[in-house]
Design a protein around this motif. Structure first.
Motif: not given
Lengths: 461, 180
Positions: A87, A116, A172, A267
């Motif tokens: 994420g 994410t 987020s 990521g």
């Protein structure tokens, strides 16, 4: 006055504003393709395996997993840390690269942010279901117990994790949604009938007025400013889960930066895996150019080298500290029963990304795709090595034991991959995969070369 | 009260054109009601003399609230209401271990406090009717609009200025406007 050297354009193929809108809205407006249907069905089936395995664990109990008294944390926490790490790239791209004014981020930030959110959902499942009696999961909230005022312990990193992960997910999601609003409005203005109504609900009356754009940009800047320390804090706190314990191999001060670098590394591995496919299937070569891929490969190589440095530092410090438990833990990692996991980790994370010193490697999509998959595997092994090999040789040799996962644990892990891709397929069908408004704002003006005129206008007023 | 209002609007197809037009119109006594663009055209807010948003102040105050909330929650639960016994040491404000939760709640409150204020202030809310002059104003057209009921609007002058700076279409319309 200094003029920076001319860079490669970020949007190629001489696209106009209208072309961009059309290109990015096409998958939303057209019927799903065959490839989409097949991919979605496979992911959904895998997600069902996960749901079944999770349900089985909840009904029968944690005994259906391979964990035991000595190895109390295994695949579950490995997968949790792996997903959380994945994420991190989304926030890095959307927040840190915004602060550094890296304009190439606009081509990839939307899908990375979506990634994410889906990755954090997958990650969150593991600690929650590891609780065993999942209906008591609310015990992690700061509520007094039924018999008086016994509260949660704010001195525990596991509780910090609850706050960190939930904040990370919420912020987020907000960042992603605010970024999406102008693009949803674009889809709304092009749509007809029921679709117009549905996108209208989510666009919430956005009309692109000057005042709103000014506020929007300010909000995005501040969100980027607070998300930057947030993303660093999240994996720092995840590493505290280990670093504040007294287990040899965990009890090291290097963990926070080491985990953050690893998180960004994994990521970007996942971002590349997804975007290289999306770019090909959805024909986005003009927006996710070889320049974008090259930039991400450079980050991969940088963070991969940082992770490699951390591995070597750990080994050195274990020797230098003179603590024999620590020394044994590290020798056991490299030569003990899980040597194959350790050396897979070393090969995938330290050796493999070094090929990106070559420009050919950075700009050849099929090769980057293979390498990104290798990175994903390597980072999974890193967490497995840290967690299982540190635990399985306890202080008491009488409790030494080996660990292997059961079919239920494998099912849950495979299931989260299914859940992740199911969400991603839905996202790529119903929402703009590339930030339309942001890409328009960074593209070159193809039709008007004489843009110097504007600077004079600004200067005279 | 929402009622039909009359608007004059010009449509441009390049961000530089609308920016030049905004500077020219602002130099006269005519007041631009608003501009609608598919992406943030930098400088347009300055050309229209729009005041700087104070959302940054809101964000700061919300962050302060979150920090206070986190600190008081941890102090109340782990020091005051149920003093935590760690190795027999006196329960007190254990600053280092309270840092992570303070930080997280500060960020959470800043983000949501500012986000919600932004939604309310910008009137990005469920059920708001969007002001769409041109369907392509969120695609590749840039719209500059004037309120025809405002006093002192010289229609010929602004029409001329907009056309001079490249507006390919200038129209009058009567409609119910949503968010201003």
């Amino acid at each position: 006055m200094y003029e920076s050297p001319i860079r490669e354009p970020l949007v190629t193929g001489g696209r106009t504003y209208h072309n961009i809108t059309e290109d990015i809205c096409r998958p939303i407006e057209n019927k799903p393709t065959r490839a989409w249907k097949i991919g979605f069905t496979l992911s959904a089936i895998l997600a069902c395996v996960g749901v079944f395995s999770i349900a089985y664990t909840s009904f029968v109990g944690i005994g259906v997993w391979g964990i035991n008294k000595t190895v109390g944390w295994a695949w579950d926490i490995t997968n949790f840390v792996w997903w959380i790490g994945i994420g991190h790239a989304g926030t890095l791209i959307s927040a840190i690269l915004l602060l550094f004014r890296q304009k190439w981020r606009t081509g990839v930030n939307r899908s990375a942010e979506a990634m994410t959110i889906f990755a954090v959902i997958c990650a969150g499942l593991f600690p929650i279901f590891h609780m065993g009696r999942v209906w008591l999961a609310y015990f992690v909230l700061p509520l007094p117990n039924a018999f008086g005022s016994l509260w949660v312990n704010f001195n525990s990193p596991l509780l910090w994790d609850v706050f960190a992960i939930s904040t990370y997910f919420s912020v987020s999601l907000l960042f992603w949604y605010i970024g999406l609003i102008p693009d949803i409005a674009t889809v709304r203005d092009r749509a007809k009938g029921r679709a117009k109504k549905i996108y209208g609900i989510f666009a919430m009356g956005w009309n692109g007025s000057v005042r709103n754009w000014a506020r929007y940009e300010l909000v995005c800047l501040i969100l980027a400013g607070i998300s930057t320390p947030l993303v660093l804090s999240v994996h720092t706190i995840v590493s505290f889960d280990f670093a504040t314990s007294v287990v040899p191999g965990w009890h090291t001060t290097i963990f926070p930066p080491y985990f953050v670098a690893g998180a960004i590394f994994s990521g970007f591995g996942m971002v590349l895996t997804l975007l290289l496919v999306a770019r090909k299937v959805m024909n986005y070569q003009n927006y996710i150019t070889l320049g974008h891929i090259e930039a991400m490969c450079k980050i991969l190589m940088l963070t991969g080298s940082m992770v490699g440095l951390a591995y070597i530092t750990e080994f050195f410090v274990a020797w230098y500290s003179g603590v024999e438990y620590e020394q044994y833990a590290f020798i056991n990692r490299a030569t003990g029963p899980y040597w194959w996991a350790y050396w897979s980790m070393m090969t995938c994370n330290v050796v493999a990304p070094q090929v990106f010193w070559s420009k050919w490697a950075r700009t050849t999509p099929w090769f980057v795709f293979m390498l990104s998959a290798v990175v994903n595997v390597g980072m999974w092994f890193e967490r497995f090595v840290i967690i299982v090999t540190s635990l399985h040789r306890d202080y008491l040799p009488s409790s030494w034991i080996d660990y292997s996962p059961t079919i239920t644990e494998i099912g849950i892990f495979a299931g989260t991959i299914g859940i992740f891709f199911t969400f991603y397929f839905l996202f790529s069908k119903f929402l703009p995969v590339i930030a339309i408004a942001e890409v328009k704002s960074i593209m070159p003006y193809p039709e008007r070369p004489e843009k110097h005129e504007i600077h004079e206008a600004v200067a005279t007023h | 009260m929402r009622r039909n209002r009359k608007f004059l609007y010009g449509v441009f197809n390049h961000p530089d054109d609308i920016l030049n037009a905004a500077y020219s119109v602002s130099a006269t006594r005519n007041q631009i009601l608003d501009c609608f663009t598919p992406f943030a055209v930098h400088g347009l807010d300055r050309a229209m003399k729009v005041k700087r948003s104070r959302l940054a102040l809101v964000a700061f105050l919300m962050g302060l609230t979150g920090f206070t909330l986190a600190l008081s929650l941890q102090y109340y639960t782990n020091v005051f209401d149920w003093p935590m016994n760690i190795g027999g040491k006196p329960a007190q404000l254990a600053v280092p271990t309270f840092v992570p939760v303070c930080f997280e709640l500060t960020v959470l409150c800043t983000a949501y406090g500012m986000g919600i204020t932004f939604f309310l202030r910008a009137r990005i809310l469920h059920g708001v009717r969007e002001t769409v002059f041109e369907a392509r104003q969120s695609d590749d057209h840039f719209v500059m609009c004037f309120d025809m009921e405002s006093k002192g609007l010289n229609i010929e002058e602004v029409t001329g200025l907009m056309k001079k700076h490249g507006a390919f279409d200038v129209k009058q319309v009567e409609m119910i406007a949503g968010a201003k």
